[in-house]
Design an enzyme around this catalytic site. Sequence first.
Site, PDB file in Angstrom:
ATOM      1  N   GLU A  73      66.312 108.047 -20.086  1.00  0.00           N
ATOM      2  CA  GLU A  73      66.389 109.357 -20.045  1.00  0.00           C
ATOM      3  C   GLU A  73      66.375 109.615 -18.568  1.00  0.00           C
ATOM      4  O   GLU A  73      65.664 109.016 -17.572  1.00  0.00           O
ATOM      5  CB  GLU A  73      64.695 109.908 -20.285  1.00  0.00           C
ATOM      6  CG  GLU A  73      64.572 111.383 -19.813  1.00  0.00           C
ATOM      7  CD  GLU A  73      63.122 111.878 -20.270  1.00  0.00           C
ATOM      8  OE1 GLU A  73      62.217 111.207 -19.959  1.00  0.00           O
ATOM      9  OE2 GLU A  73      62.971 113.143 -20.659  1.00  0.00           O
ATOM     10  N   GLU A  98      53.046 114.792 -24.939  1.00  0.00           N
ATOM     11  CA  GLU A  98      54.576 115.405 -25.148  1.00  0.00           C
ATOM     12  C   GLU A  98      55.314 114.582 -24.127  1.00  0.00           C
ATOM     13  O   GLU A  98      54.918 114.925 -22.627  1.00  0.00           O
ATOM     14  CB  GLU A  98      54.455 116.913 -24.799  1.00  0.00           C
ATOM     15  CG  GLU A  98      55.682 117.539 -25.573  1.00  0.00           C
ATOM     16  CD  GLU A  98      56.637 117.707 -24.489  1.00  0.00           C
ATOM     17  OE1 GLU A  98      57.427 116.738 -24.560  1.00  0.00           O
ATOM     18  OE2 GLU A  98      56.872 118.856 -23.753  1.00  0.00           O
ATOM     19  N   CYS A 147      62.547 117.575 -20.759  1.00  0.00           N
ATOM     20  CA  CYS A 147      62.322 116.513 -21.627  1.00  0.00           C
ATOM     21  C   CYS A 147      63.162 116.455 -23.036  1.00  0.00           C
ATOM     22  O   CYS A 147      63.478 115.710 -23.587  1.00  0.00           O
ATOM     23  CB  CYS A 147      60.699 116.277 -22.086  1.00  0.00           C
ATOM     24  SG  CYS A 147      60.082 118.092 -22.268  1.00  0.00           S
ATOM     25  N   LYS A 175      45.265 119.094 -14.281  1.00  0.00           N
ATOM     26  CA  LYS A 175      45.647 118.315 -13.123  1.00  0.00           C
ATOM     27  C   LYS A 175      47.297 118.553 -12.672  1.00  0.00           C
ATOM     28  O   LYS A 175      47.914 118.099 -13.828  1.00  0.00           O
ATOM     29  CB  LYS A 175      45.614 116.868 -13.042  1.00  0.00           C
ATOM     30  CG  LYS A 175      45.531 116.255 -11.782  1.00  0.00           C
ATOM     31  CD  LYS A 175      46.817 116.121 -11.039  1.00  0.00           C
ATOM     32  CE  LYS A 175      47.738 115.168 -11.755  1.00  0.00           C
ATOM     33  NZ  LYS A 175      49.105 114.978 -10.974  1.00  0.00           N
TER      34      LYS A 175
END
Lengths: 287, 478
Positions: free
Chosen positions: B388, B257, B291, B183
């Site tokens: 983040e 992850e 990331c 996806k």
Amino acid sequence: MSERIEVRKTYKLYVGGKFPRSESGRTYEVTDSRGRFVANAAWASRKDARDAVVAARGAFAGWSGATAYNRGQVLYRVAEVMEGRAAQFAAEVAAGEGLSETKARAAVDAAIDRWVWYAGWTDKLAAVLGGTNPVAGPYFDFSVPEPTGVVAVLAPQRSSLLGLVSVLAPVLATGCTAVLVSSKERPLPAITLSEVLATSDVPGGVANLLTGDAAEIGPWLAEHADVDGIDLCGAGTTAMELERSAAGTLKRVLRTTAEEPDWTADPGLSRMTPFLETKTVWHPIGV
Amino acid sequence: MSVFEYAPAPESRSIVTLRPHYGLFVDGEFTDGGGEPLKTVNPATEEVLGEVAVGTDADVDRAVRAARKAFTRVWGPMRPADRGKYLFRIARLLQERAREFAVLETLDNGKPITESRDVDVPLAAAHFFYHAGWADKLDHVGLGAAPRPHGVAGQVIPWNFPLLMLAWKVAPALAAGNTVVLKPAETTPLTALLFAEVCQQADLPPGVVNIVTGAGDTGRAVVEHADVDKVAFTGSTEVGKQIARAVAGTQKVLTLELGGKAANIVFDDAPVDEAVEGIVRGIFFNQGHVCCAGSRLLVQESVHDEVVAALKRRIGTLRVGDPLDKNTDVGAINSPEQLARIRELVGIGEAEGAQLWQPEGQLPDRGTWFKPTVFTDVTPAHRIARDEVFGPVLSVLTFRTPDEAVAKANNTTYGLSAGIWSEKGSRILSVANQLRAGVVWANTFNQFDPTSPFGGYKQSGYGREGGRLGLRAYLKES
């Protein structure tokens, strides 16, 4: 001449290298496989589990920072001291698991050999699991396994020594520190193992052993933000709920199986790799 | 002259043929989805690039059944060397169509063309080439003889490196003998669907790769499908936790992850110009939608002023604008949602007392943009030092001793990556040892390679991608 009255032992927890009673003041009756009274064991509480996590966290830097050779020698020393206690372990295993003397002794021998096997792994993991990576660029690039941190271990409920050793030794071999909850009904080998650990150069706090009910303490450990991994081996029917709780802080989870594994089988790396991280370091090559 | 003005050098988009409607790729064919189609937009221009089908639970089920059938009948039993050959074909097709992929990626994502051209697409091809060679050597991954694939892998990937993340997921899964339901992110589905065409051109057997587009609900259906054996996710820590919870109690194997808040540590002996290049690459590469971005600059107090001054000078020369322009350094923010998130956290940074700095220059009128931003006077307690941002926003903190640098670097729930800048080798290795992060870049940053394991400590997830370890995640002992 009257028979000598034996000196009986008070069974306690093992936390931070010391042997405290449960802060809760609770104990529970331990019986042998035929239901005869054996001892009152300390019934560890949530607070005891939290104290154990604090101890394990405090010990992590030293244990993980020790050389692999040193960790290997310390763990080998544990096996040496276990050997001297073999008769005591065998008696506890025989009484708790209802085994014949011969079978109990065989389980003890296997447990000691298993510990030696793991002691020898400390300085081989990096070669087997790490290495250099031939990246397409001017960099020296290597990967090394490193311990995850504090690991909660719910020890198997049935195999009170061989199973116990088979879940604790791999965690310590990786360089992690452990908070272990023993078999509820068969805690005595865990207590004796604590005494072995206390007298074999394992720094206090590296291994913390709690007797009591994994179903009661497990949820606190699974949720605890300062626990990095959890082995659900002895969690029984609570395993799924604990895995859900562990997701809240993304703990490394070693799942349990419906039946206890055959503890005599070669475990391979399966109980170590879940509690190892891999660090990859890049460094330029140039003049 | 404004800083951002320069002679345009646009890459032609004529190599890309956009279609008005894109379907799902299931069992080797493009089909409609049951959901209300979504529109994918070029974030640099707000142009609608096309309508994309949305997979429902039923569509996901169809895809998983196709994957199961292909696993059982074709891909599982196939000679490993033949599986490898298909992957080599895919690698070559990606190279042959590299320019097309690069332009399409830039249109759909907003990242500079130089980056999609020089980083994303070549690395994606490299991942397939690398894993192709593994397909007939699985006895050597360290799981004993004849390790077995899990079966059907359900994979959900993010929008920051759409094709590259696809490659990280699909290549090892297929090499190990699994089949895939993937996806893509809802805002960047187009290169995945172009990849489906590559699968067709490679004559990959139907059902081996299935691509189901959609948003969060579609992803959830993939992850939670009962016949998926292996789940791999790259994305936010929040969603990662939901997935870990969802697979609890199942037999599904999971790798995650997730997010990061990497420290980029600059010691006083580091060559300033090199370090500044590394800092810029660390946080402004891909608009900071990375990331492992070096979003926390930890600079030794004695060189703080010098480093920050040089950094601002360098940032002043960055070109923000048309992603298709080959001179562009910083492209568009991928979506209005992400822009809102960046603005919110930057607002909090100002409100909490950190000093904001941005270069001169005008941003384009249309599209979603955010200027490269530096916060100084940041303390470890500030939200911009903890959360983040996933945008071009750098927080600068200071330290005095190596121990303090390590303590501050590790003071985060994340543990994906870190950087060290120093001329002293023993110091680099010592600090690298102590950092709780999965990837440590010394005197470089944001380097990736298919042979090199990538992944996080702590709440940056678990499992590795790349190298022998990454492949192992798709295999079990026989």
